[in-house]
Scaffold this active site. Structure first.
Site, PDB file in Angstrom:
ATOM      1  N   LYS A  39      27.365  29.607  48.221  1.00 11.81           N
ATOM      2  CA  LYS A  39      26.659  30.671  48.935  1.00 11.81           C
ATOM      3  C   LYS A  39      25.841  31.517  47.960  1.00 11.81           C
ATOM      4  CE  LYS A  39      30.022  30.937  52.719  1.00 11.81           C
ATOM      5  NZ  LYS A  39      31.004  31.783  53.430  1.00 11.81           N
ATOM      6  N   HIS A  55      12.151  42.652  33.063  1.00 11.00           N
ATOM      7  CA  HIS A  55      13.408  43.167  33.609  1.00 11.00           C
ATOM      8  C   HIS A  55      13.176  44.569  34.156  1.00 11.00           C
ATOM      9  CE1 HIS A  55      17.451  45.061  33.308  1.00 11.00           C
ATOM     10  NE2 HIS A  55      17.870  43.864  33.655  1.00 11.00           N
ATOM     11  N   GLY A  70      27.225  51.467  48.704  1.00 10.13           N
ATOM     12  CA  GLY A  70      26.513  52.537  48.022  1.00 10.13           C
ATOM     13  C   GLY A  70      27.237  53.864  48.024  1.00 10.13           C
ATOM     14  N   ASP A  79      23.556  46.832  46.673  1.00  8.33           N
ATOM     15  CA  ASP A  79      22.879  46.391  45.449  1.00  8.33           C
ATOM     16  C   ASP A  79      23.798  45.398  44.765  1.00  8.33           C
ATOM     17  OD1 ASP A  79      21.207  46.140  43.269  1.00  8.33           O
ATOM     18  OD2 ASP A  79      21.921  47.956  42.284  1.00  8.33           O
ATOM     19  N   MET A  80      23.369  44.154  44.694  1.00 10.91           N
ATOM     20  CA  MET A  80      24.272  43.118  44.207  1.00 10.91           C
ATOM     21  C   MET A  80      23.534  42.047  43.439  1.00 10.91           C
ATOM     22  SD  MET A  80      24.915  40.984  47.758  1.00 10.91           S
ATOM     23  CE  MET A  80      25.190  39.408  46.946  1.00 10.91           C
ATOM     24  N   ALA A  81      24.238  41.469  42.489  1.00 15.23           N
ATOM     25  CA  ALA A  81      23.762  40.255  41.847  1.00 15.23           C
ATOM     26  C   ALA A  81      24.250  39.078  42.679  1.00 15.23           C
ATOM     27  CB  ALA A  81      24.305  40.161  40.429  1.00 15.23           C
TER      28      ALA A  81
END
Length: 363
Positions: free
Chosen positions: A227, A117, A309, A175-177
């Protein structure tokens, strides 16, 4: 909640990791990554991960001695074997290599296998943007999300970060999951004893739930249905299948699997802007782009249009001045860790003292 100076938390994290058997250089990379996440308001990837990181070391699931090594090299592309060291440290080594190669070749892709991680992808993407590069950074993760139509976890929440300099103090930083929410946010909600929003997760029976503990026992849901599922699988191909790392159910869960290393994979794809145009021209174009965006008509009640951001950047600026708030459960875990490792717990700060530059650095 209790408030701490970011510098004090970084020093504490570093000291705790060193006391746990981690080399100073590695400990500093990990600590910087964790506190960076808290400063930007991404508590799910922040210092609350320190206890599980140290437990992985104690259980022999992370190799804090072995150095990452380049095992395939074709100039503009390279494959790094992380040696099962901490993901933040391995990721930093891979990013540094990718920056060097992108500046030489115009573009570079560095893949990573046998990692762990690596915290928030923004930590690396922002460094690339500060170096005048465009970055696309992906990582896979242990299975916490079902494919569309499934009820059992198969994919990770596999994060994606894209960054570019803007010519101003704030880079564009997506920045994304690929899930509705990072699983760490559900972990954080469970520790606070809070319910989670509808649509974040399903329970072990595949039913929607607002119970954080039930969501952790079940699965988080893909962002945007099919998606998000498709994007998560694409990232798994880039970060896992392509690099030789684990993929799908072969990426081990750091909270549950105590017999196998995680085998997380990452990919760092960097573009040197000067391979296309002078950096000054690109930055001027980006400034024009931002100005056009900001001038767009706003919906009622919206004071300003923000780009990806920007909110986190402002939050980080504020938290560097006023400190980071930690919930009681996290403070309790860190206090126990400090006692076990004989490392002083940092003092909570006084807001007035911090503004006057007299924040306590630690006990």
């Amino acid at each position: 909640m209790t408030q701490f100076a970011p510098e004090a938390l970084t020093d504490f994290c570093t000291a705790a990791l060193v006391a746990g058997g981690v080399r100073q250089q590695v400990a500093m990379s990990v600590a910087a990554s964790l506190v960076y996440a808290d400063v930007r308001g991404v508590e799910s990837h922040g210092i609350l991960r320190l206890p599980i990181y140290l437990r992985r070391v104690r259980e022999g699931m992370v190799d804090v001695v072995r150095e990452p090594a380049v095992v395939q090299d074709r100039g503009a592309t390279a494959l790094v074997d992380g040696g099962n060291n901490f993901g933040a440290y391995v990721g930093q080594k891979a990013l540094d290599l990718a920056i060097e190669r992108a500046r030489h070749y115009g573009v570079a892709t560095v893949g990573v296998c046998r990692s762990n991680h690596f915290g928030t992808a923004a930590y690396f993407a922002e460094q690339a943007a500060a170096a005048g590069l465009i970055a696309v950074i992906v990582s896979n993760a242990s299975q916490t999300m079902p494919p569309t139509g499934g009820v059992r976890p198969f994919l990770g929440t596999n994060p994606l970060a894209i960054a570019a300099p803007t010519g101003g103090p704030t880079p564009f930083l997506l920045d994304m999951a690929t899930s509705q929410v990072a699983r760490g946010k559900i972990i954080a909600a469970a520790r606070r004893g809070e319910a989670i929003p509808e649509g974040w997760a399903i329970d072990a029976a595949g039913q929607p739930t607002r119970d954080a503990e039930a969501g952790l026992a079940g699965a988080v849901l893909p962002l945007g249905g099919a998606k998000g599922y498709g994007l998560s699988m694409a990232i798994d191909i880039l970060a896992g299948v392509l690099t030789g790392a684990g993929y799908g159910p072969h990426v081990r869960n750091m909270y549950e699997d105590w017999g196998n290393p995680q085998d997380v994979g990452h990919s760092f794809i960097l573009i040197d802007i000067t391979a296309f145009m002078p950096l000054s021209i690109f930055l001027a174009r980006m400034q024009d782009y931002v100005e056009l965006l900001k001038a767009e008509p706003r919906a009622p009640g919206i004071p300003e249009i923000l780009f990806a951001g920007e909110y986190e950047h402002r939050l980080a600026q504020g938290r560097r001045e006023t400190g980071i708030f930690l919930v009681p459960a996290v403070v309790g875990e860190l206090s126990e860790l400090a006692a076990d490792l004989a490392v002083p717990m940092p003092y909570p700060i006084d807001l007035v003292d911090l503004r006057n530059g007299r924040a306590a650095a630690g006990a």
